[in-house]
Design a protein around this motif. Structure first.
Motif, PDB file in Angstrom:
ATOM      1  N   SER A 161       4.653   6.143  -8.303  1.00 14.20           N
ATOM      2  CA  SER A 161       4.822   7.512  -9.039  1.00 14.20           C
ATOM      3  C   SER A 161       4.394   8.608  -8.027  1.00 14.20           C
ATOM      4  O   SER A 161       3.723   8.284  -7.248  1.00 14.20           O
ATOM      5  CB  SER A 161       4.166   7.360 -10.361  1.00 14.20           C
ATOM      6  OG  SER A 161       2.672   7.321 -10.117  1.00 14.20           O
ATOM      7  N   LEU A 162       4.968   9.600  -8.196  1.00 11.38           N
ATOM      8  CA  LEU A 162       4.569  10.886  -7.173  1.00 11.38           C
ATOM      9  C   LEU A 162       3.540  11.364  -7.993  1.00 11.38           C
ATOM     10  O   LEU A 162       3.249  11.618  -9.130  1.00 11.38           O
ATOM     11  CB  LEU A 162       5.759  11.665  -7.209  1.00 11.38           C
ATOM     12  CG  LEU A 162       7.310  10.990  -6.456  1.00 11.38           C
ATOM     13  CD1 LEU A 162       8.191  11.900  -6.413  1.00 11.38           C
ATOM     14  CD2 LEU A 162       6.761  10.435  -5.244  1.00 11.38           C
ATOM     15  N   ARG A 163       2.564  11.658  -6.916  1.00  6.15           N
ATOM     16  CA  ARG A 163       1.163  12.447  -7.441  1.00  6.15           C
ATOM     17  C   ARG A 163       1.148  13.602  -6.969  1.00  6.15           C
ATOM     18  O   ARG A 163       1.299  13.799  -5.634  1.00  6.15           O
ATOM     19  CB  ARG A 163      -0.090  11.510  -6.754  1.00  6.15           C
ATOM     20  CG  ARG A 163       0.178  10.165  -7.495  1.00  6.15           C
ATOM     21  CD  ARG A 163      -0.081   9.913  -8.922  1.00  6.15           C
ATOM     22  NE  ARG A 163      -0.276   8.488  -9.206  1.00  6.15           N
ATOM     23  CZ  ARG A 163      -1.503   8.018  -9.228  1.00  6.15           C
ATOM     24  NH1 ARG A 163      -2.463   8.553  -9.153  1.00  6.15           N
ATOM     25  NH2 ARG A 163      -1.750   6.605  -9.435  1.00  6.15           N
ATOM     26  N   TYR A 164       0.744  14.736  -7.638  1.00  2.91           N
ATOM     27  CA  TYR A 164       0.500  16.043  -7.327  1.00  2.91           C
ATOM     28  C   TYR A 164      -0.815  16.064  -6.336  1.00  2.91           C
ATOM     29  O   TYR A 164      -0.782  16.982  -5.471  1.00  2.91           O
ATOM     30  CB  TYR A 164       0.197  16.869  -8.564  1.00  2.91           C
ATOM     31  CG  TYR A 164       0.981  17.916  -8.956  1.00  2.91           C
ATOM     32  CD1 TYR A 164       1.278  19.103  -8.238  1.00  2.91           C
ATOM     33  CD2 TYR A 164       2.059  17.616 -10.155  1.00  2.91           C
ATOM     34  CE1 TYR A 164       2.545  19.736  -8.371  1.00  2.91           C
ATOM     35  CE2 TYR A 164       3.103  18.636 -10.512  1.00  2.91           C
ATOM     36  CZ  TYR A 164       3.215  19.391  -9.560  1.00  2.91           C
ATOM     37  OH  TYR A 164       4.302  20.428 -10.008  1.00  2.91           O
ATOM     38  N   GLY A 165      -1.646  15.189  -6.644  1.00  2.00           N
ATOM     39  CA  GLY A 165      -2.891  15.117  -5.684  1.00  2.00           C
ATOM     40  C   GLY A 165      -2.839  15.044  -4.188  1.00  2.00           C
ATOM     41  O   GLY A 165      -3.216  15.526  -3.496  1.00  2.00           O
ATOM     42  N   TYR A 166      -1.531  14.349  -4.055  1.00  3.84           N
ATOM     43  CA  TYR A 166      -1.121  14.032  -2.633  1.00  3.84           C
ATOM     44  C   TYR A 166      -0.591  15.160  -2.066  1.00  3.84           C
ATOM     45  O   TYR A 166      -1.052  15.610  -0.899  1.00  3.84           O
ATOM     46  CB  TYR A 166      -0.108  13.019  -2.620  1.00  3.84           C
ATOM     47  CG  TYR A 166       0.898  13.120  -1.265  1.00  3.84           C
ATOM     48  CD1 TYR A 166       0.358  13.094   0.032  1.00  3.84           C
ATOM     49  CD2 TYR A 166       2.163  13.656  -1.575  1.00  3.84           C
ATOM     50  CE1 TYR A 166       1.335  13.259   1.076  1.00  3.84           C
ATOM     51  CE2 TYR A 166       3.009  13.965  -0.616  1.00  3.84           C
ATOM     52  CZ  TYR A 166       2.623  13.806   0.691  1.00  3.84           C
ATOM     53  OH  TYR A 166       3.171  14.170   1.690  1.00  3.84           O
TER      54      TYR A 166
ATOM     55  N   VAL B 180      -3.391   4.838  -3.852  1.00  7.71           N
ATOM     56  CA  VAL B 180      -2.968   4.657  -5.208  1.00  7.71           C
ATOM     57  C   VAL B 180      -2.669   3.097  -5.438  1.00  7.71           C
ATOM     58  O   VAL B 180      -2.921   2.199  -4.377  1.00  7.71           O
ATOM     59  CB  VAL B 180      -1.517   5.218  -5.552  1.00  7.71           C
ATOM     60  CG1 VAL B 180      -1.555   6.542  -5.500  1.00  7.71           C
ATOM     61  CG2 VAL B 180      -0.563   4.866  -4.524  1.00  7.71           C
ATOM     62  N   PRO B 181      -2.834   2.861  -6.736  1.00 10.59           N
ATOM     63  CA  PRO B 181      -2.686   1.157  -7.072  1.00 10.59           C
ATOM     64  C   PRO B 181      -1.480   0.485  -6.214  1.00 10.59           C
ATOM     65  O   PRO B 181      -0.558   1.298  -6.075  1.00 10.59           O
ATOM     66  CB  PRO B 181      -2.593   1.099  -8.366  1.00 10.59           C
ATOM     67  CG  PRO B 181      -3.162   2.229  -9.010  1.00 10.59           C
ATOM     68  CD  PRO B 181      -2.856   3.391  -8.038  1.00 10.59           C
ATOM     69  N   GLU B 182      -1.648  -0.761  -6.162  1.00 10.04           N
ATOM     70  CA  GLU B 182      -0.659  -1.439  -5.238  1.00 10.04           C
ATOM     71  C   GLU B 182       1.006  -1.190  -5.690  1.00 10.04           C
ATOM     72  O   GLU B 182       1.901  -1.222  -5.001  1.00 10.04           O
ATOM     73  CB  GLU B 182      -0.848  -2.906  -5.251  1.00 10.04           C
ATOM     74  CG  GLU B 182      -0.156  -3.827  -4.244  1.00 10.04           C
ATOM     75  CD  GLU B 182      -0.564  -5.410  -4.173  1.00 10.04           C
ATOM     76  OE1 GLU B 182      -0.164  -5.915  -3.321  1.00 10.04           O
ATOM     77  OE2 GLU B 182      -1.541  -5.805  -4.884  1.00 10.04           O
TER      78      GLU B 182
ATOM     79  N   ASP C 111       0.872  -1.125   0.010  1.00  9.43           N
ATOM     80  CA  ASP C 111       0.047  -0.032  -0.007  1.00  9.43           C
ATOM     81  C   ASP C 111       0.892   1.166  -0.043  1.00  9.43           C
ATOM     82  O   ASP C 111       1.527   1.700   1.049  1.00  9.43           O
ATOM     83  CB  ASP C 111      -0.860   0.016   1.382  1.00  9.43           C
ATOM     84  CG  ASP C 111      -1.917   1.024   1.320  1.00  9.43           C
ATOM     85  OD1 ASP C 111      -2.122   1.959   0.186  1.00  9.43           O
ATOM     86  OD2 ASP C 111      -2.724   1.449   2.446  1.00  9.43           O
ATOM     87  N   PRO C 112       1.253   1.834  -1.280  1.00 10.71           N
ATOM     88  CA  PRO C 112       1.945   2.807  -1.384  1.00 10.71           C
ATOM     89  C   PRO C 112       1.602   3.914  -0.642  1.00 10.71           C
ATOM     90  O   PRO C 112       0.240   4.500  -0.876  1.00 10.71           O
ATOM     91  CB  PRO C 112       2.372   2.968  -2.727  1.00 10.71           C
ATOM     92  CG  PRO C 112       1.710   1.985  -3.428  1.00 10.71           C
ATOM     93  CD  PRO C 112       0.648   1.485  -2.431  1.00 10.71           C
TER      94      PRO C 112
END
Lengths: 379, 91
Positions: A271-276, A265-267, A222-223
């Motif tokens: 990748s780094l997400r702006y949303g976070y 995010v998927p298992e 679980d990233p």
């Protein structure tokens, strides 16, 4: 190296703590195998929070004991940090306030002195801007411990105790016969004989190792994202969680600020997400606008190894009397490592853990459908 | 004369040489985490390159014509340069 007594697979907090308590009991021939550098996995990527304010007997009890060990470790291991500045759970709905009132009573009954704070009392503890906080649960025994300091303090201490640490050494598999692990296959094809025990403490990578021995471990990757800012003068002592969203902020002793947020995010997607970043900053800056002028230095992703009931697996691997496994900590492995390391030591030397609660972390519970519940007390 | 290798985290060359010698550190990745080299606001712009130039004298091995992976050069994590958190705020 051709022969070892105890082989620990995984140079993270669990493996290092097991090595420490085993060495303290006088066990010789302990070898820790880490495929990268120590703390490469979940340990080095976590926020460093340590708390016993949980909602299950197993978690509260194990963490209460783990915090005792954290306090002792601070005295025993030079350079290891544990700052008991507390955890503060900000509550913004009536339902959450009621739930945490009952939670505090439950935690108190297990010897953890958490208490409810009014909005006014919260304001005295932290420089809070937002007025929608109705109350908070405060855990004064909780704290923060820099994972990077932990890793290097333990590395030095273990070397002094005669533990052998093999960095950049990949354990490819475990060879077993007659219900016992006999050797490890290391790097390309080196075979290392194991005379006593093997501990699988490889976080999310424990799954492949146990599968190799024919045992399925129900853990999922679980990233989770985390960010760190530059260093600033202290403004926030406790780790603060906005319970409704699961976002949190902690300022470490160095002055760096870390902000986390729930951002599924998927298992296998690291990748780094702006949303976070948007979510973490937007939510926490409502309460602490000070963070807006802080400068972001790094963002990264680390794994939680999550089990179906969000409780760890600490057990003898079924079918292999000398193989132990400690994984599935579901985001709490670092804080639990001091008690888990001590329990692993008891399991290896005395054949059983010291605490009854540790027995509940056996692997068979998943097959038997006897899952542990994090909020069992609320029926 | 004290030689500063990492300005952000105030790491001296002497300190780097000491941990390599005394603590058996054999690579840049581990060195970074041990001394926080390159973990400050410069993001390793200055110190990591200096460290690469010093690689042969520190680790007793050549660094030329070897890949970053082989040399265990710490990966650069975003952002490249520090940015204010407010740029991510919504509403």
């Amino acid at each position: 190296m051709e022969q070892v007594n105890v082989a620990i697979v995984g140079g993270g907090s669990t493996g290092l703590m097991a090595a420490y308590y085993l060495a303290k009991e006088g066990v010789r021939g302990i070898h820790v195998f880490e495929s990268k550098y120590l703390g490469f996995g979940s340990t080095g990527r976590c926020a460093g929070g340590v708390r016993s304010s949980f909602a299950s007997n197993v978690h509260v009890t194990l963490m209460r004991e783990s915090i005792r060990n954290w306090l002792r470790l601070k005295e025993e291991v030079e350079g290891l940090e544990f700052i008991q500045d507390g955890y503060l759970w900000l509550l913004t709905t009536e339902e959450l306030v009621e739930l945490h009132r009952r939670l505090a009573a439950y935690q108190n009954s297990l010897g953890v002195p958490t208490r409810m704070l009014s909005a006014e009392e919260v304001g005295e503890l932290v420089p809070l801007a937002r007025s929608d906080v109705l109350a908070a649960l405060y855990d004064p025994t909780a704290g923060k411990a820099s994972p990077i300091k932990f890793v290097w303090a333990m590395r030095k201490k273990l070397m002094e105790l005669g533990v052998n640490i093999h960095e950049y050494t990949f354990v490819r598999g475990i060879r077993a016969s007659g219900g016992k692990a006999r050797s490890l296959v290391v790097d390309e094809s080196n075979e290392v004989r194991v005379d006593d025990h093997v501990l699988i403490a490889a976080g999310v990578w424990s799954k492949e190792l146990s599968r190799d021995l024919g045992v399925e471990i129900p853990i999922k990757k679980d990233p989770h994202h985390l960010l760190v800012t530059d260093k600033y003068s202290p403004f926030l002592r406790p780790l603060v969680i906005h319970k409704e969203s699961g976002s949190y902020v902690v300022q470490h002793e160095t002055g760096s600020i870390l902000v986390g947020a729930e951002f599924p995010v998927p298992e296998d997607d690291t990748s780094l997400r702006y949303g976070y970043l948007r979510k973490a900053v937007t939510i926490m800056s409502r309460y602490f606008p000070q963070i807006l002028s802080a400068e972001l230095l790094r963002v990264w992703v680390g794994y939680y190894e999550v089990t179906p009931d969000h409780h760890p697996i600490v057990d003898v691997l079924p079918g292999y009397e000398n193989v132990l496994i400690a994984t599935g900590f579901s985001g709490h492995g670092y804080m639990m490592a001091p008690i888990v390391g001590e329990e692993i030591t008891s399991m290896m030397l005395d054949g059983r853990p010291k605490l009854a609660e540790t027995n509940e972390l056996r692997l068979e519970r998943f097959d038997e459908g006897k899952l542990l519940k994090e909020s069992a007390i609320f029926g | 004369m004290t030689k500063i290798l990492c300005i952000c985290e105030e790491v001296t060359l002497e300190e780097v040489e000491r941990v390599v010698k005394e603590e058996g550190i054999k690579d840049m990745e581990t060195l970074k985490r041990r001394l926080r080299l390159g973990m400050g606001p410069c993001g390793g712009r200055y110190c990591i390159n200096t460290l690469l130039r010093l690689y042969p004298q520190l680790f007793g091995e050549p660094a030329r014509n070897r890949s970053d992976v082989e040399l265990k050069v710490p990966p650069s994590r975003p952002p490249t340069k520090p940015v204010y958190l407010y740029i991510f705020k919504e509403g």
